[in-house]
Write an enzyme that holds these catalytic residues in place. Structure first.
Site, PDB file in Angstrom:
ATOM      1  CB  SER A  46       7.469  -0.029   8.985  1.00 37.51           C
ATOM      2  OG  SER A  46       7.977   1.289   9.013  1.00 37.51           O
ATOM      3  CG  HIS A  47      11.837   0.855  10.700  1.00 38.64           C
ATOM      4  ND1 HIS A  47      12.328   0.371   9.695  1.00 38.64           N
ATOM      5  CD2 HIS A  47      11.518   1.994   9.991  1.00 38.64           C
ATOM      6  CE1 HIS A  47      12.678   0.831   8.695  1.00 38.64           C
ATOM      7  NE2 HIS A  47      12.077   1.741   8.715  1.00 38.64           N
ATOM      8  CB  THR A 159      13.658   3.269  -0.826  1.00 36.43           C
ATOM      9  OG1 THR A 159      13.906   2.418   0.147  1.00 36.43           O
ATOM     10  CG2 THR A 159      12.568   2.596  -2.021  1.00 36.43           C
ATOM     11  CG  ASP A 177      14.557   9.070   8.813  1.00 39.72           C
ATOM     12  OD1 ASP A 177      15.110   8.992   7.652  1.00 39.72           O
ATOM     13  OD2 ASP A 177      14.179   8.053   9.716  1.00 39.72           O
ATOM     14  CB  ALA A 179      12.314   7.128   1.255  1.00 34.34           C
ATOM     15  N   GLY A 186       7.519  -0.165   1.718  1.00 35.90           N
ATOM     16  CA  GLY A 186       6.334  -0.809   2.275  1.00 35.90           C
ATOM     17  C   GLY A 186       5.192  -0.231   2.141  1.00 35.90           C
ATOM     18  CD  GLU A 187       3.882   5.459   2.129  1.00 35.68           C
ATOM     19  OE1 GLU A 187       3.103   6.211   1.545  1.00 35.68           O
ATOM     20  OE2 GLU A 187       4.842   6.019   2.971  1.00 35.68           O
ATOM     21  NE  ARG A 302       3.172  17.048  10.519  1.00 43.02           N
ATOM     22  CZ  ARG A 302       4.305  16.316  10.356  1.00 43.02           C
ATOM     23  NH1 ARG A 302       5.508  16.569  10.886  1.00 43.02           N
ATOM     24  NH2 ARG A 302       4.058  15.129   9.654  1.00 43.02           N
ATOM     25  NE  ARG A 307       4.370  10.973  11.555  1.00 44.99           N
ATOM     26  CZ  ARG A 307       4.936   9.667  12.140  1.00 44.99           C
ATOM     27  NH1 ARG A 307       4.388   9.051  13.044  1.00 44.99           N
ATOM     28  NH2 ARG A 307       6.275   9.503  11.888  1.00 44.99           N
TER      29      ARG A 307
HETATM   30  P1  NDP Z   1       7.826  10.164   5.425  1.00 48.53           P
HETATM   31  O1  NDP Z   1       7.558  10.792   4.030  1.00 48.53           O
HETATM   32  O2  NDP Z   1       6.539   9.662   6.292  1.00 48.53           O
HETATM   33  O3  NDP Z   1       8.221  11.502   6.139  1.00 48.53           O
HETATM   34  C1  NDP Z   1       9.333  12.013   5.847  1.00 48.53           C
HETATM   35  C2  NDP Z   1       9.668  13.259   6.715  1.00 48.53           C
HETATM   36  O4  NDP Z   1       9.003  14.396   6.274  1.00 48.53           O
HETATM   37  C3  NDP Z   1       9.838  12.939   8.054  1.00 48.53           C
HETATM   38  O5  NDP Z   1      10.517  13.758   9.043  1.00 48.53           O
HETATM   39  C4  NDP Z   1       8.260  13.655   8.379  1.00 48.53           C
HETATM   40  O6  NDP Z   1       8.101  13.822   9.912  1.00 48.53           O
HETATM   41  C5  NDP Z   1       8.173  14.668   7.791  1.00 48.53           C
HETATM   42  N1  NDP Z   1       6.910  15.321   7.486  1.00 48.53           N
HETATM   43  C6  NDP Z   1       5.977  14.465   6.901  1.00 48.53           C
HETATM   44  N2  NDP Z   1       4.682  15.394   6.615  1.00 48.53           N
HETATM   45  C7  NDP Z   1       5.236  16.505   6.902  1.00 48.53           C
HETATM   46  C8  NDP Z   1       4.685  17.827   6.952  1.00 48.53           C
HETATM   47  N3  NDP Z   1       3.514  18.023   6.454  1.00 48.53           N
HETATM   48  N4  NDP Z   1       5.325  18.910   7.439  1.00 48.53           N
HETATM   49  C9  NDP Z   1       6.792  18.922   7.585  1.00 48.53           C
HETATM   50  N5  NDP Z   1       7.210  17.328   7.611  1.00 48.53           N
HETATM   51  C10 NDP Z   1       6.664  16.551   7.517  1.00 48.53           C
HETATM   52  O7  NDP Z   1       8.909   9.127   5.518  1.00 48.53           O
HETATM   53  P2  NDP Z   1       9.000   8.120   4.376  1.00 48.53           P
HETATM   54  O8  NDP Z   1       8.112   7.294   4.118  1.00 48.53           O
HETATM   55  O9  NDP Z   1      10.236   8.929   3.411  1.00 48.53           O
HETATM   56  O10 NDP Z   1      10.205   7.280   5.089  1.00 48.53           O
HETATM   57  C11 NDP Z   1       9.656   6.574   6.423  1.00 48.53           C
HETATM   58  C12 NDP Z   1      10.933   5.844   7.151  1.00 48.53           C
HETATM   59  O11 NDP Z   1      11.231   4.965   6.492  1.00 48.53           O
HETATM   60  C13 NDP Z   1      12.103   6.783   7.591  1.00 48.53           C
HETATM   61  O12 NDP Z   1      12.224   6.438   8.959  1.00 48.53           O
HETATM   62  C14 NDP Z   1      13.401   6.149   6.543  1.00 48.53           C
HETATM   63  O13 NDP Z   1      14.679   6.411   7.384  1.00 48.53           O
HETATM   64  C15 NDP Z   1      12.769   4.878   6.589  1.00 48.53           C
HETATM   65  N6  NDP Z   1      13.553   4.165   5.291  1.00 48.53           N
HETATM   66  C16 NDP Z   1      14.316   3.060   5.442  1.00 48.53           C
HETATM   67  C17 NDP Z   1      15.048   2.525   4.342  1.00 48.53           C
HETATM   68  C18 NDP Z   1      16.082   1.662   4.422  1.00 48.53           C
HETATM   69  O14 NDP Z   1      16.565   1.176   3.552  1.00 48.53           O
HETATM   70  N7  NDP Z   1      16.647   1.238   5.775  1.00 48.53           N
HETATM   71  C19 NDP Z   1      14.425   2.953   3.209  1.00 48.53           C
HETATM   72  C20 NDP Z   1      13.536   4.044   2.925  1.00 48.53           C
HETATM   73  C21 NDP Z   1      12.863   4.573   3.978  1.00 48.53           C
HETATM   74  P3  NDP Z   1       7.272  12.982  10.811  1.00 48.53           P
HETATM   75  O15 NDP Z   1       7.864  11.772  11.316  1.00 48.53           O
HETATM   76  O16 NDP Z   1       7.152  13.863  12.250  1.00 48.53           O
HETATM   77  O17 NDP Z   1       6.018  12.759  10.254  1.00 48.53           O
END
Ligand code: NDP
Length: 335
Positions: A46-47, A159, A177, A179, A186-187, A302, A307
């Site tokens: 998505s990025h 977000t 990282d 939201a 996007g989801e 984890r 991931r």
């Molecule tokens: P996720 O909910 O997918 O993940 C959030 C964080 O939790 C990540 O660091 C992820 O690591 C970690 N995580 C996920 N599952 C587990 C687990 N089971 N145990 C431990 N840690 C876990 O992310 P979001 O959907 O909230 O955001 C996705 C992206 O979108 C981000 O990069 C964010 O910066 C971006 N975003 C940008 C915005 C903007 O305005 N520019 C607005 C909103 C979001 P891992 O990656 O390894 O899964």
């Protein structure tokens, strides 16, 4: 959907050429292409290249400055300002990184106020880069109004993601990282496209009604994760990445955009701390590892970021996969 596979260097070259062909100079094109390819490498489509046509439309419309020359200003001993000159964020972020590392090492703690730039994407690249320099870092940005304040029903906050990174001795930095909304925008859009419901906690309809219909949430408002707690973090991000640094709040950014489309304009707040100048310069790394060991000792856990790092190992061999239609769109932008 037909897909095609590209190796990372071909994908980078494609993005770079496409941006240059459509009005970016070498420095702006290279910085933006590198960021997109970092996202693809870590499995964050998505990025990644998905954003390229959007970027091109921003430059072609004249809204984004493809020849931007970000300017650095020392606002106070530990505060740096980087004016992005109306360009894409990655070039300003690159310049901010170098200034911030030096300042945090000298002062122990330093912040950068990034302003006047387009599309601040994911937060992990900038905080991870800082932790690779031995610093502890946080980054945040606001966007457009999608999330209701706690108790309210009208979208007001972005977000608003928050990224955090902690350096490690013999391992890549620990990074999260996320939201501050229950679901990424996007989801919800993908759920609407695919006709799938969303969790009841994701958002509300225009009258504040509970719903699992993503189309209704898109017309109403998203909710913060964990109810009022996520909303409070979204509010904090609005203030730190808005009024504190001299940038727009999410609802102001939407007014400024006035439906013109392309990537959103805004800023980013980044904080870097040098643990070597805090309370335990010799022991902080090992002490941090004790926490990480305790987390991982529990079954089912984890680390955040694991991931992404796993994907990073696989991509150089496997390459990246993008829809044929996107590849076609990009090659047409090169004609
Ligand atoms: P996720 O909910 O997918 O993940 C959030 C964080 O939790 C990540 O660091 C992820 O690591 C970690 N995580 C996920 N599952 C587990 C687990 N089971 N145990 C431990 N840690 C876990 O992310 P979001 O959907 O909230 O955001 C996705 C992206 O979108 C981000 O990069 C964010 O910066 C971006 N975003 C940008 C915005 C903007 O305005 N520019 C607005 C909103 C979001 P891992 O990656 O390894 O899964």
């Amino acid at each position: 959907m037909t897909k095609i596979n590209l190796n990372l260097e071909d994908a980078r070259d494609l993005a770079n050429r496409c941006l240059k062909h459509n009005g970016c100079d070498n420095a702006n094109a290279a910085a933006a292409a590198d960021r997109m390819i970092e996202a693809e490498r870590d499995g964050c489509a998505s990025h990644g290249l998905f954003r390229l046509p959007w970027y091109v439309s921003g430059v072609k419309s004249g809204r984004v400055n493809g020849q931007a020359r970000p300017r650095v200003t020392q606002l106070a001993p530990a505060v740096i300002g980087v004016d992005g000159d109306g360009g894409f964020a990655p070039l300003g972020q690159k310049i901010a990184h170098d200034a911030l590392v030096g300042c945090a090492r000298a002062q122990g703690i330093a912040a950068v106020a990034l302003t006047n730039m387009f599309h601040i994407a994911a937060m992990w690249p900038e905080v991870e880069d800082l932790a690779n320099e031995g610093l502890c870092a946080m980054a945040m940005t606001a966007s457009y109004p999608y999330v209701a304040p706690a108790g309210g029903i009208k979208a007001l906050y972005g977000t608003n993601p928050i990224g955090f990174a902690w350096p490690r001795r013999d391992a890549p930095p620990l990074v999260f990282d996320q939201a501050s909304s229950a679901m990424a925008r996007g989801e919800i859009q993908i759920a609407a496209r695919d006709g799938r419901p969303v969790p009841i906690t994701a958002g509300i309809g225009p009258k504040g009604e509970a719903t699992t219909d993503p189309n209704v949430v898109l017309k109403g408002a998203q909710l913060g994760f964990g109810g009022y707690k996520g909303a409070a973090l979204a509010m904090m991000v609005e203030l730190l990445a808005g009024p504190l640094i001299g940038e727009m709040l999410s609802f102001e950014a939407a007014k400024d955009d006035a439906g013109r489309g392309g990537p959103p304009k805004g800023g980013e707040f980044i904080l870097a701390m040098d643990p070597a100048l805090f309370g335990d310069p010799e022991g902080f790394l090992d002490h941090g590892e004790r926490l990480i060991a305790e987390i991982l000792a529990q079954e089912g856990t984890r680390l955040p970021g694991a991931r992404r790092l796993e994907q990073r190992q696989k991509t150089p061999q496997a390459g990246i996969t993008i829809p044929q239609s996107l590849y076609q769109e990009i090659t047409e932008l090169l004609a």
